[in-house]
Design a protein around this motif. Structure first.
Motif, PDB file in Angstrom:
ATOM      1  N   SER A 156       0.839  -1.199   0.000  1.00 15.95           N
ATOM      2  CA  SER A 156       0.000   0.000   0.000  1.00 15.95           C
ATOM      3  C   SER A 156       0.873   1.246   0.000  1.00 15.95           C
ATOM      4  O   SER A 156       2.084   1.168   0.166  1.00 15.95           O
ATOM      5  CB  SER A 156      -0.926   0.017   1.219  1.00 15.95           C
TER       6      SER A 156
ATOM      7  N   LYS B  23       0.815   5.240   1.722  1.00 14.28           N
ATOM      8  CA  LYS B  23       0.181   6.131   2.688  1.00 14.28           C
ATOM      9  C   LYS B  23       0.628   7.554   2.375  1.00 14.28           C
ATOM     10  O   LYS B  23       1.809   7.805   2.195  1.00 14.28           O
ATOM     11  CB  LYS B  23       0.593   5.754   4.111  1.00 14.28           C
ATOM     12  N   GLN B  24      -0.322   8.465   2.292  1.00  8.22           N
ATOM     13  CA  GLN B  24      -0.005   9.857   1.987  1.00  8.22           C
ATOM     14  C   GLN B  24      -0.393  10.748   3.157  1.00  8.22           C
ATOM     15  O   GLN B  24      -1.425  10.548   3.781  1.00  8.22           O
ATOM     16  CB  GLN B  24      -0.740  10.302   0.733  1.00  8.22           C
ATOM     17  N   GLU B  25       0.470  11.713   3.457  1.00  8.94           N
ATOM     18  CA  GLU B  25       0.195  12.701   4.486  1.00  8.94           C
ATOM     19  C   GLU B  25       0.281  14.075   3.852  1.00  8.94           C
ATOM     20  O   GLU B  25       1.001  14.276   2.882  1.00  8.94           O
ATOM     21  CB  GLU B  25       1.198  12.581   5.628  1.00  8.94           C
TER      22      GLU B  25
ATOM     23  N   ASN C   2       4.841  10.835   0.953  1.00  6.47           N
ATOM     24  CA  ASN C   2       4.266   9.590   0.465  1.00  6.47           C
ATOM     25  C   ASN C   2       5.108   8.449   1.030  1.00  6.47           C
ATOM     26  O   ASN C   2       6.336   8.492   0.978  1.00  6.47           O
ATOM     27  CB  ASN C   2       4.306   9.567  -1.072  1.00  6.47           C
TER      28      ASN C   2
ATOM     29  N   THR D   1       9.069   0.138   5.194  1.00  6.11           N
ATOM     30  CA  THR D   1       8.413   1.315   4.615  1.00  6.11           C
ATOM     31  C   THR D   1       9.483   2.241   4.058  1.00  6.11           C
ATOM     32  O   THR D   1      10.482   2.504   4.710  1.00  6.11           O
ATOM     33  CB  THR D   1       7.607   2.066   5.697  1.00  6.11           C
TER      34      THR D   1
ATOM     35  N   GLU E 199       9.925   6.051   2.678  1.00  5.76           N
ATOM     36  CA  GLU E 199       9.190   7.304   2.726  1.00  5.76           C
ATOM     37  C   GLU E 199       9.844   8.343   1.830  1.00  5.76           C
ATOM     38  O   GLU E 199      11.069   8.476   1.813  1.00  5.76           O
ATOM     39  CB  GLU E 199       9.158   7.802   4.167  1.00  5.76           C
TER      40      GLU E 199
END
Length: 147
Positions: A83, A85-87, A93, A102, A104
């Motif tokens: 997956s 994940k965006q903030e 991202n 992960t 980043e």
């Protein structure tokens, strides 16, 4: 924030920055203006530019670019991309792989631009307030009181 609201904020920020630039040119054509007014217009330009850059970055993250192409389908150990994940602040991202790691990615250009423009706006706000205060102090000293 919903997409239409961010779009309105982006358009308003760009229009405000443009109007501020026109105002600066008008102030420069009429030189005997107080420096505090000039600083106040620069505050408007820098703060609206910071908002416009942030909105652009927000759209970039929301609409799926430029970050997703940075995520590879498989990482070095061969695990598949599970997956993303965006903030939205800071705009980043994260690529999450099936075996747990992960990776980043942070949009440094957008974050640096927003922080620099916002910092300039804050500094100029302080400078404008100081110049305005100093002008008031000097005008009060030059007033002669008659009894």
């Amino acid at each position: 924030m919903p997409v239409p609201l961010m779009g309105m904020l982006l358009l308003l920020s760009v229009a405000t920055a443009g109007a501020g630039i026109v105002t600066v040119f008008l102030l420069l054509n009429n030189p005997p203006q107080p420096l505090s007014k000039f600083c106040a217009v620069l505050v408007l330009i820098f703060s609206s530019s910071a908002a416009a850059v942030y909105c652009y970055g927000w759209y970039s993250v929301t609409m799926g670019g430029p970050f997703p192409e940075l995520c590879e389908d498989r990482n070095a150990s061969g695990a598949e991309l599970a997956s993303m994940k965006q903030e939205y602040w800071p705009l980043r991202n994260a690529c999450i792989y099936s075996d747990g790691p992960t990776v980043e990615y942070v949009s440094m250009t957008i974050n640096v631009l927003v922080c620099v423009l916002a910092s300039l706006a804050v500094v100029l706000t302080g400078a404008a307030a100081f110049l305005r205060w100093r002008a008031r102090q000097s005008s009060e000293k030059s007033v002669v009181h008659l009894a």
